[in-house]
Design an enzyme around this catalytic site. Structure first.
Site, short mmCIF file in Angstrom:
data_model
loop_
_atom_site.label_atom_id
_atom_site.label_comp_id
_atom_site.label_asym_id
_atom_site.label_seq_id
_atom_site.Cartn_x
_atom_site.Cartn_y
_atom_site.Cartn_z
N ASN A 111 -71.40 -21.79 -5.38
CA ASN A 111 -71.94 -20.21 -4.86
C ASN A 111 -72.31 -19.31 -3.82
O ASN A 111 -71.86 -21.23 -2.82
CB ASN A 111 -72.84 -19.67 -6.43
CG ASN A 111 -72.06 -18.38 -6.83
OD1 ASN A 111 -72.13 -17.54 -5.84
ND2 ASN A 111 -72.22 -18.08 -7.77
N ARG A 112 -73.15 -19.20 -3.95
CA ARG A 112 -73.04 -18.34 -2.16
C ARG A 112 -74.45 -18.73 -1.70
O ARG A 112 -75.67 -18.84 -2.68
CB ARG A 112 -73.26 -16.43 -2.19
CG ARG A 112 -71.50 -16.84 -2.29
CD ARG A 112 -71.19 -14.65 -2.47
NE ARG A 112 -70.21 -14.64 -2.23
CZ ARG A 112 -69.12 -14.92 -2.92
NH1 ARG A 112 -69.87 -14.86 -4.39
NH2 ARG A 112 -68.33 -14.59 -2.98
N HIS A 137 -69.70 -21.96 -1.75
CA HIS A 137 -69.71 -23.96 -2.23
C HIS A 137 -69.51 -24.82 -1.31
O HIS A 137 -68.20 -26.00 -1.44
CB HIS A 137 -67.80 -23.04 -2.98
CG HIS A 137 -67.49 -21.71 -3.95
ND1 HIS A 137 -68.81 -21.89 -4.74
CD2 HIS A 137 -66.56 -21.38 -4.46
CE1 HIS A 137 -68.13 -21.79 -5.55
NE2 HIS A 137 -66.67 -20.71 -5.55
N HIS A 207 -63.93 -25.43 -10.72
CA HIS A 207 -64.08 -24.33 -10.24
C HIS A 207 -62.82 -23.69 -11.04
O HIS A 207 -61.76 -23.48 -10.59
CB HIS A 207 -63.39 -24.01 -9.19
CG HIS A 207 -64.21 -22.24 -8.41
ND1 HIS A 207 -63.18 -21.34 -9.19
CD2 HIS A 207 -64.95 -21.62 -7.91
CE1 HIS A 207 -63.20 -20.09 -9.00
NE2 HIS A 207 -64.64 -20.30 -7.54
N ASP A 280 -67.84 -10.35 -10.38
CA ASP A 280 -68.38 -11.91 -10.12
C ASP A 280 -69.60 -12.64 -9.58
O ASP A 280 -70.42 -12.36 -8.66
CB ASP A 280 -67.24 -11.66 -8.17
CG ASP A 280 -67.66 -13.78 -7.49
OD1 ASP A 280 -67.89 -14.23 -8.50
OD2 ASP A 280 -67.09 -13.33 -6.35
N GLU A 345 -67.79 -20.09 -14.72
CA GLU A 345 -68.45 -21.56 -14.35
C GLU A 345 -70.20 -21.89 -14.06
O GLU A 345 -71.06 -21.05 -14.61
CB GLU A 345 -67.85 -21.35 -12.28
CG GLU A 345 -67.15 -20.93 -11.58
CD GLU A 345 -66.92 -20.67 -10.10
OE1 GLU A 345 -67.11 -20.56 -9.41
OE2 GLU A 345 -66.62 -18.56 -10.47
#
Length: 381
Positions: A111-112, A137, A207, A280, A345
């Site tokens: 993720n971010r 990621h 993913h 998302d 995820e």
């Protein structure tokens, strides 16, 4: 893992649909568009290959290039094997793909991370920004682009190992990672282990892009989804969490009962859906322990295939395929059209290194960490 009674009955039924329950029944020819030779080569001086797993009930094709699930075969309501995981036809296709993450293992940090920056023990670490102003990621060359050391332990089990060296993508510490894919009953079981020789951060996941009607079968917006979560982590316009937990009740984010993915996805007055161009977002899962628990269910509207998600993780990222742009050809010749796959995820929360209120992803040296997730399949009764 103990499967529910309905899944035990399902496993027996599946065996009767085939001539026997032997591994040889699910072979390479069962997958559409996969040529094993397209996975044999060398990347960064390491050999790539394709590994076939089967237990006579379900089958998985996995490459050690990025630890990717290339295909996943499960029976539908008619007993026909359906490939429910989107994948590509070979290593070169993955290298040239505009979507880097199809089926891949993700790390070091899934993720971010806001502004590609975090602080640890008073030191600032600046990462490569590969998602607007943020890191996504793992950075420029995350785990999806590395070749894992592979050891197929038996017909239904593949062990992958990777050593992410100190300074890789500017993360500190030598991080040793082991991932074991195994087929157990009617489930794809993924077990992660990791450790480091120095203090660092890690958030590992897979993913996989799913379509329970089959790769290339069209939209997923008519799939039904349930997520066992009362809250989620809202994001800003760059999809970084604000730090708060928001209730899903009376919002388009409430999937506590089975709901079609597309039922509220175009609720344009919802700022969060506008930011993500759909879903998302990370959900804070309702959990009663740290043990493996069922946290989500999806039903394919055409196939009757049911997928349960079980995990030990505190979070689940639901992505509804909003950035799929018909630019990449999948292994069966179809394109990655808009919202033709979804992702669930299992994870710790996004931007955890910068969010003190979120579960920590700090790895202490000399300690082994683990995580366990299962994607378990059945049919609608």
């Amino acid at each position: 893992m103990k499967l529910a009674g309905s899944f035990i009955i399902f496993a027996i039924v599946v065996c009767t649909l085939f001539t026997s329950c032997k591994t040889k029944e699910i072979e390479l020819s069962s997958y559409s568009g996969i040529d094993a030779q397209n996975f044999k080569g060398t990347v960064d001086g390491k050999k790539t290959d394709l590994f076939l797993l089967s237990n006579g009930k379900i089958g998985a094709a996995i490459t050690n290039y990025g630890g990717r699930v290339v295909g996943l075969l499960v029976p539908d309501k008619e007993g026909k094997l359906v490939d429910v995981s989107l994948g590509m036809a070979g290593v070169k296709a993955y290298e040239q793909c505009t979507e880097p993450y199809f089926g891949a293992l993700i790390g070091r940090v899934g993720n971010r991370i806001a502004n590609g920056n975090f602080s640890l023990d008073g030191k600032e670490y600046q990462l490569f920004k590969n998602n607007g102003p943020n890191t996504l990621h793992g950075g420029k060359k995350g785990f999806q682009y590395v070749v894992w050391d592979a050891d197929q332990l038996n017909d239904s089990t593949l062990k992958l190992n990777y050593l992410s060296k100190d300074g890789e993508e500017n993360f500190p510490g030598n991080l040793s990672v082991e991932v074991i894919y195994s087929l157990r009953g009617t489930g794809l079981d993924i077990q992660y282990k990791w450790s480091s020789d120095a203090r660092t951060v890690a958030n590992l996941t897979n993913h996989a892009f799913f379509n329970l009607n089959g790769e290339g079968s069209g939209t997923i917006i008519n799939h039904q989804l349930m997520i066992n979560a009362d809250t989620y982590t809202p994001v800003d316009e760059t999809l970084i969490p604000t730090g708060e937990l928001a209730a899903v009740l009376s919002t388009p984010f409430d999937f506590n009962t089975l709901t079609e993915i597309g039922e509220r996805i175009d609720t344009l007055k919802n700022e969060q859906l506008l930011f993500g161009k759909g879903y998302d977002h990370n959900y804070k899962l309702n959990r009663s322990s740290n043990a493996l628990e069922k946290v989500a269910k999806v039903i394919g509207d055409k196939s009757g295939i049911v997928m349960d998600v079980l995990t030990t993780e505190p979070g689940l990222q639901f992505y509804s395929g909003n950035f799929m742009q018909s630019k990449n050809k999948m292994k069966n010749g179809s394109l990655d059209d808009f919202r033709t796959a979804f992702c669930l995820e299992t994870q710790h929360f996004p931007d955890a290194p910068n969010q003190p209120g979120f579960p920590s992803i700090i790895v202490e040296p000399g300690r082994e960490y683990s995580s366990h997730s299962v994607y378990s399949f059945g049919i609608l009764k």
